[in-house]
Design an enzyme around this catalytic site. Structure first.
Site, PDB file in Angstrom:
ATOM      1  N   GLY A  50      32.492  45.111  51.573  1.00 43.48           N
ATOM      2  CA  GLY A  50      34.024  44.463  51.922  1.00 43.48           C
ATOM      3  C   GLY A  50      34.360  43.362  51.219  1.00 43.48           C
ATOM      4  O   GLY A  50      35.514  43.400  50.792  1.00 43.48           O
ATOM      5  N   ASP A  51      33.370  42.707  50.741  1.00 45.62           N
ATOM      6  CA  ASP A  51      33.780  41.702  49.744  1.00 45.62           C
ATOM      7  C   ASP A  51      34.117  42.256  48.266  1.00 45.62           C
ATOM      8  O   ASP A  51      34.814  41.702  47.471  1.00 45.62           O
ATOM      9  CB  ASP A  51      32.706  40.600  49.666  1.00 45.62           C
TER      10      ASP A  51
END
Length: 470
Positions: A263-264
């Site tokens: 997600g990052d």
């Protein structure tokens, strides 16, 4: 300069730690696995991971986050300061730490400690936000975003990566990037029309699941009053909504691996592309590709926190992080193969060469010339296909594991960074001097020629096409 727009990241930093070993028995005093021979790896986490990944892309990054002066805070500074500008906010309590224990690469347990929160904004942080051209927010609910929310209202972020413990995105944010479970929880907490529509789209089966995601994303766009929401769906890609008909962006190739940090990777890539002037759809497509490759290369657990920082005007852009892929392959005793070229018009000769190169070892990294490099070598009018298109086509090939881009005329500098075991060139170079051969010898590598499908070249294809148009 790299030619990429600078990025300001605002959010809560963590220090992440992986203890990785093997488990082949249970403890005698409890039915729990005994994880033996653990190796420890420390890396940035939370907003610090997003900033770290953006900096690894060759981007100028400033991170505004809460930091203390304890052991964890000092360790995180050591990892971050060579790569970016840090703007610390005073913190109450200790920097949060997250420790995963893994056996055979699979998480067994996670240990969290540290309840530190950013106390207040500083004049330096306010000034950085006022001057920043593009802002990524990663709000883990530990005070950083709350302290700067008034300043963020004046400059809406390009990307907001929300988390259950954080606050809602600010109206006017260009793109919000919740994961599937987060979007469902946020939508379930809505009241009124938005919640009713989102809930009505539920059901079983893939089609109904997409309908549910589309309804939730549309409801969040309206409720948050943001420009767009993209819900990340893991191996299925991402769904982008502006509030009505959604766009599904599938992955080019599904990868099995550690999803920690994906997600990052997605948020950092999307924010960087938007900062560079990409359309939202283009940013989401690029982010899906980058996150998928990140998982395939081992996820956050494969990051080398002590690796050298990219530097200088010609620092190679490592697309999809080939360095992490190479580290993972080498850790398993595998052979790293690299091949290079312009690949302006990908043809059967290229494909045959790359397929043969991949069979030599355990991964294939393709080193491709930048647009400026192709122009210097081939002349005006080349490349026909811009770099982004050439990279996308190469990465769509099953035999290609990663792509790296270099700006020089030849890839020696990039090869010195990647240090492949084998460097492959086509048989049409037979009898010609290979400047890379001597370089490979410096670390025990070998340059080889492979048979090349005769009669195929981008230049010849362009010449024949020009003849047919006369």
């Amino acid at each position: 300069m790299t030619g990429k727009a600078p990025l300001v990241v605002v959010g809560d930093a963590l220090l992440d730690r992986d203890l990785t070993g093997h488990a082949d028995r249970l403890a005698p005093d409890a039915p729990v696995p005994v994880v033996a021979d653990c190796d420890e790896r420390v890396r940035p986490g939370g907003a610090a991971l997003a900033a770290y990944l953006a900096a690894r892309d060759g981007r100028e990054v400033t991170l505004i986050t809460g930091l203390d002066d304890g052991p964890a805070g000092r360790e995180l500074r050591r990892l971050l300061e060579p790569r970016m500008t840090l703007v610390p906010l005073p913190m109450a309590g200790e920097l949060p730490q997250k420790t995963r224990v893994l056996a055979q690469g699979r998480p067994v347990v996670r240990l969290d400690r540290g309840d530190g929160r950013a106390r207040e904004a500083t004049d330096q942080a306010r000034a950085v936000l006022a001057a920043g051209r593009a802002v990524l927010v990663a709000d883990y609910g530990r005070g950083t975003v709350d302290a700067l929310r008034a300043q963020l209202v004046r400059r809406p972020p390009v990307v907001w990566d929300p988390h259950p413990r954080g606050g809602p995105p600010l109206p006017g944010t260009r793109l919000v990037t919740p994961a599937r479970s987060e979007a469902h929880a946020f939508a379930a907490g809505l009241t009124g029309e938005g919640a009713g529509e989102a809930g009505a789209r539920g059901g079983d089966g893939p089609g109904n699941e997409l309908r549910a995601v589309a309804g939730e994303a549309a409801a969040l766009v309206r409720h948050w009053r943001v420009a767009a929401v993209t819900v990340t769906l893991g191996a299925r890609g991402a769904l982008l909504s502006y509030g009505e008909h959604p766009l599904l962006v599938p992955v080019a190739a599904a990868h099995q691996g550690d999803p920690c940090g994906a997600g990052d990777r997605f948020a950092a890539t999307a924010a960087g592309l938007l900062a560079d002037g990409a359309l939202v759809e283009e940013a989401v497509e690029g982010a899906v590709t980058a996150a998928s490759a990140f998982v395939g290369a081992g996820g956050a657990g494969a990051l080398l926190g002590d690796g050298p920082a990219p530097h200088g005007p010609n620092a190679a852009h490592l697309d999809g992080d080939p360095a992490a892929l190479i580290a993972r392959v080498r850790a398993g005793g595998g052979t790293v193969v690299a091949a290079g070229g312009c690949f302006d018009l990908l043809h059967a000769g290229h494909v045959g060469l790359l397929q043969a190169a991949r069979r030599i070892g355990d991964c294939l990294v393709v080193c491709v010339n930048s647009d400026a490099s192709v122009r210097r070598r081939k002349g005006d009018g080349r490349p026909v296909n811009p770099l982004a298109d050439r990279v996308r086509v190469l990465r769509a090939l099953a035999c290609v594991d990663a792509v790296a881009v270099f700006d020089e005329n030849t890839p020696e500098r990039l090869l010195s960074a990647l240090r492949p075991d084998v460097w492959v060139k086509g048989g049409d170079y037979a009898g010609a001097d290979l400047p890379e051969a001597a370089l490979l010898e410096e670390w025990g590598g070998q340059a080889v020629l492979l048979p090349y499908l005769d009669g195929h070249s981008s230049t010849a294809l362009l010449a024949r096409a020009a003849e047919h148009t006369r």
